[in-house]
Design a protein around this motif. Structure first.
Motif, PDB file in Angstrom:
ATOM      1  N   LEU A 101      -1.205  -0.504  -8.549  1.00  0.00           N
ATOM      2  CA  LEU A 101       0.059  -1.237  -8.635  1.00  0.00           C
ATOM      3  C   LEU A 101       0.439  -1.627  -7.212  1.00  0.00           C
ATOM      4  O   LEU A 101       0.713  -0.765  -6.380  1.00  0.00           O
ATOM      5  CB  LEU A 101       1.151  -0.359  -9.254  1.00  0.00           C
TER       6      LEU A 101
ATOM      7  N   LEU B 139      -1.291  13.315  -6.108  1.00  0.00           N
ATOM      8  CA  LEU B 139      -0.440  12.124  -6.108  1.00  0.00           C
ATOM      9  C   LEU B 139      -1.253  10.883  -5.758  1.00  0.00           C
ATOM     10  O   LEU B 139      -1.083   9.820  -6.375  1.00  0.00           O
ATOM     11  CB  LEU B 139       0.699  12.294  -5.101  1.00  0.00           C
TER      12      LEU B 139
ATOM     13  N   ARG C  86       0.456   4.402  -9.464  1.00  0.00           N
ATOM     14  CA  ARG C  86       1.064   4.409 -10.799  1.00  0.00           C
ATOM     15  C   ARG C  86       1.950   5.641 -10.969  1.00  0.00           C
ATOM     16  O   ARG C  86       1.544   6.757 -10.637  1.00  0.00           O
ATOM     17  CB  ARG C  86      -0.007   4.449 -11.896  1.00  0.00           C
ATOM     18  N   ASP C  87       3.149   5.431 -11.516  1.00  0.00           N
ATOM     19  CA  ASP C  87       4.045   6.536 -11.895  1.00  0.00           C
ATOM     20  C   ASP C  87       4.310   7.491 -10.731  1.00  0.00           C
ATOM     21  O   ASP C  87       4.474   8.697 -10.936  1.00  0.00           O
ATOM     22  CB  ASP C  87       3.466   7.322 -13.081  1.00  0.00           C
ATOM     23  N   VAL C  88       4.338   6.980  -9.515  1.00  0.00           N
ATOM     24  CA  VAL C  88       4.656   7.795  -8.351  1.00  0.00           C
ATOM     25  C   VAL C  88       6.074   7.461  -7.914  1.00  0.00           C
ATOM     26  O   VAL C  88       6.436   6.283  -7.834  1.00  0.00           O
ATOM     27  CB  VAL C  88       3.668   7.526  -7.186  1.00  0.00           C
ATOM     28  N   SER C  89       6.902   8.473  -7.667  1.00  0.00           N
ATOM     29  CA  SER C  89       8.285   8.231  -7.280  1.00  0.00           C
ATOM     30  C   SER C  89       8.353   7.532  -5.929  1.00  0.00           C
ATOM     31  O   SER C  89       7.407   7.580  -5.131  1.00  0.00           O
ATOM     32  CB  SER C  89       9.055   9.549  -7.210  1.00  0.00           C
ATOM     33  N   GLU C  90       9.500   6.895  -5.663  1.00  0.00           N
ATOM     34  CA  GLU C  90       9.665   6.187  -4.390  1.00  0.00           C
ATOM     35  C   GLU C  90       9.493   7.131  -3.206  1.00  0.00           C
ATOM     36  O   GLU C  90       8.814   6.815  -2.232  1.00  0.00           O
ATOM     37  CB  GLU C  90      11.039   5.522  -4.339  1.00  0.00           C
TER      38      GLU C  90
ATOM     39  N   SER D 212       7.844   9.869  -3.017  1.00  0.00           N
ATOM     40  CA  SER D 212       6.445  10.272  -2.869  1.00  0.00           C
ATOM     41  C   SER D 212       5.599   9.157  -2.267  1.00  0.00           C
ATOM     42  O   SER D 212       4.648   9.423  -1.518  1.00  0.00           O
ATOM     43  CB  SER D 212       5.871  10.681  -4.229  1.00  0.00           C
TER      44      SER D 212
ATOM     45  N   GLN E 210      -3.198   9.075  -8.464  1.00  0.00           N
ATOM     46  CA  GLN E 210      -2.508   8.150  -9.371  1.00  0.00           C
ATOM     47  C   GLN E 210      -2.547   6.717  -8.853  1.00  0.00           C
ATOM     48  O   GLN E 210      -2.240   5.780  -9.588  1.00  0.00           O
ATOM     49  CB  GLN E 210      -1.062   8.607  -9.563  1.00  0.00           C
TER      50      GLN E 210
END
Length: 677
Positions: A304, A217, A223-227, A229, A220
């Motif tokens: 991000l 995780l 990027r594209d990591v859930s809230e 996580s 990444q």
């Protein structure tokens, strides 16, 4: 061919002074070539190529790189590196009067490029640039020298850590079964080097579960990591910071800070997750402040960032607001045009009698300008449904069918929360939770007025009395009392929502105000079952209960964690004698007090869950638990579980198992007696 003959003539001369003059001419043409980006880029590069050959052309060379970087952001990094060469030439060989101005510009560019190299996993190049910057600062601004030296040491450490990590990775490639070297290499890449992408290549199935979960995780980089996580990664990096050296600690803390800021930018709901993120962010920022000079600058940026998310959301909101304003303006113009085209009907001449309002086909009807539900009864509280607009006077308006058909809109049964078990609800700071009763329960048990009753018995409205009220209409006094209770409930809820909850005492105050608001609404419903609630009244109450309930469970869980940490050091103070009795008594008493504190916090947590998330208790009509309730379900029954410390001896581990028996989720905490196990 543009500048062909002149370029050939300049190239043929042995000196470089004419090269500098030619560079200025080429730069002037480049400034006018905005409509042909390719030509402009080529001219800028040529201006730099000719200008850098002589100190008098260094200014044109630097300006050419500034122009190219501004017009083409993708080439900015390379342009800044060339700009360093032009500024350095002017600083060392240019006029003395320009040295200070040029030196400050050179120092800024050097530090900018050095930081980018450091974050871009090129610490060796960063170290050289920091060293050059320190030399310039020593001549023009000595106040920056100490900080630059600190950043240079960070770059040197990362260069050494990179060599160690590469050697470990090579050893793992030769011997994949060497778990220790694999773990060491992964932690070096993640913590010291902020290079989770390289660490992810070394993750294996036999590694620690947290590394297997979070390293991919982290690779990444936002990027594209859930809230959810993001918050877990922030907590993980904060944990890693406690086991690292100065540079690794700074890296992990900055990473945790950045993940928290990204989570808060993406997650706008005020709930337990937001509270936890703010608490982690506050802790991390405090620790970063203790790191010292040179370590406060971000060492672990995300691809991000939270600032980027905030800017994107602000831009989106501005566009939506602009669209909404345009729609409102169009609707207003259309309404104005429509109203101006209609003629208003004149009333009968010579009389002031108002025309009867037309009946609606199915919904509400209006009576003397006041909207009344078709089910509104002929009661004193019907208000302006009577002749002349006076309460209780004359006939009911058209569509009234009597009180029997009007269903109470806000009765105690209609409130979508169960009765709160006051004994398990925490109280504001300064009040004794150990008494086992809340203020409302105390007042009811002892016959005193409950909070918000203002001298009235909150339990006065019995079932039989309520039936009488519903059958015969609500007395004006009861209706007035109900309105006062509802108003007080709204005030208490407003106070609760105004509290910025960041810690347990603040939450306790907000939670008590919310429970008091709920009690006010329940009393209002008992006094006047026909009272229509204000718009959003019920939704606001339930929202506050769920929001503060989630925060409370999270805060109490954290409090239980601190209390359990206090239990561990006390374990070594008790021992079992030959008769199987635990002692000495004073040590047992201290241990039991620490365990009782955890169990008390667990009971408070259960009480909050029962009030805020009734679907977890099987007592609520809602079939599908909310997302917050589902999250709370994970913590249910876990507050009194404890894991054995890793440094316990075999005998200590055996004693730990005897004191606290194994259970789901760990070992169950329980008090022990001085006369038995």
């Amino acid at each position: 061919m543009l500048f062909g003959p002149e370029a050939a003539r300049v190239a043929a001369t042995p000196g470089t002074l004419d090269d500098a003059a030619f560079a200025e001419k080429v730069l002037n043409v480049a400034r006018t070539a905005d409509k042909t980006p390719g030509l402009q880029a080529m001219l800028c590069l040529k201006a730099y190529e000719y200008g850098i050959r002589h100190v008098t052309g260094a200014t044109a060379a630097g300006e050419a790189m500034k122009l190219l970087g501004a017009k083409n952001p993708r080439r900015l990094a390379g342009c800044q590196e060339k700009l360093i060469a032009a500024l350095d030439m002017r600083f060392r060989q240019g006029p003395a009067g320009e040295k200070s101005t040029v030196g400050r510009e050179l120092l800024d560019v050097l530090l900018t490029v050095a930081e980018r190299k450091l974050r871009g996993h090129k610490p060796d190049e960063a170290e050289d640039l920091f060293r050059q910057a320190a030399g310039v600062a020593g001549l023009i601004d000595r106040s920056q020298v100490a900080r630059i030296h600190a950043r240079m040491r960070i770059a040197a450490h990362r260069e050494q850590a990179g060599r160690r990590a590469a050697a470990l990775a090579e050893a793992v490639a030769k011997d994949p079964g060497d778990a220790r070297k694999r773990n060491d290499a992964v932690l070096l890449y993640v913590v010291d080097l902020d290079h989770a992408g390289e660490a992810a290549k070394l993750v294996a199935a036999d590694m620690d579960e947290r590394l297997r979960t979070y390293v991919p995780l982290a690779a990444q980089n936002g990027r594209d990591v859930s809230e959810a996580s993001l918050l877990e990664l922030a907590d993980w990096y904060r944990d890693l910071s406690g086991r690292a050296g100065p540079v690794g600690r700074a890296t992990a803390l900055h990473k945790a800070k950045n993940y928290c800021e990204l989570y808060l930018a993406m997650h706008e709901s005020v709930d337990a997750g937001q509270l936890k993120a703010k608490m982690i962010l506050g802790d991390v920022q405090g620790e970063i402040g203790k790191l010292g000079l040179g370590y406060e600058t971000d060492l672990a940026p995300l691809a991000l960032s939270g600032e980027q998310v905030k800017a994107a959301k602000a831009k989106e909101k501005a566009a939506e607001a602009k669209k909404l304003a345009a729609a409102k303006a169009a609707a207003k113009a259309a309404a104005k045009k429509s109203s101006s085209s209609k003629k208003k009907p004149a009333g009968p001449k010579g009389t002031s009698k108002k025309p009867a309002a037309p009946k609606g086909e199915a919904g509400d009807v209006t009576w003397q300008g006041v909207s009344a539900s078709p089910g509104a009864g002929k009661t004193p509280t019907a208000g302006k449904g009577s002749a002349g607009g006076k309460p209780g006077a004359g006939k009911a308006g058209p569509g009234d069918k009597g009180p029997a058909e009007r269903k109470p809109l806000f009765s105690p049964e209609g409130i979508n929360v169960p009765a709160v078990d006051a004994a398990s609800s925490p109280r504001p700071q300064g009040q004794d939770n150990a008494t086992g009763a809340s203020r409302l329960e105390d007042s009811q048990a002892q016959g005193r007025d409950a909070p918000g009753t203002h001298g009235r018995d909150a339990r006065a409205t019995s079932a039989a009395g309520r039936a009488t009220l519903e059958g015969a209409g609500v007395a004006p006094e009861a209706a007035a009392q109900a309105a006062a209770e509802a108003k007080r409930g709204r005030e208490q809820l407003k106070k609760a929502n105004a509290i910025g909850v960041l810690n347990l005492p603040q939450w306790q105050q907000a939670w008590w105000l919310t429970l008091e608001a709920k009690a006010c609404y329940e009393r209002a419903a008992g006094l006047d079952p026909q009272r229509a609630p204000a718009p959003g009244e019920l939704a606001a109450l339930n929202s506050a209960l769920e929001r503060l309930g989630g925060m409370g469970v999270e805060l109490l869980r954290l409090e239980a964690g601190k209390q359990k940490a206090a239990v561990v050091p006390l374990l070594v103070t008790v021992r079992k004698d030959e008769q199987g009795h635990w002692g000495p008594p004073a040590a047992v008493a201290r241990l039991n007090a620490a365990v009782d504190a955890v169990l008390k916090t667990r009971d408070q947590m259960k009480g909050v869950q029962a009030a805020a998330f009734p679907e977890l208790q099987g007592r609520d009509a809602r079939a599908t638990p909310s997302a917050a309730a589902a999250a709370m379900a994970k913590t249910k029954g876990r507050a009194d579980r404890i894991d054995p410390p890793a440094n316990l001896s075999a005998a200590g581990r055996q004693a730990f198992g005897e004191l606290f028996p194994p259970a789901a989720g760990g070992h169950r905490l329980r008090p022990i007696g001085g006369g038995g196990g």
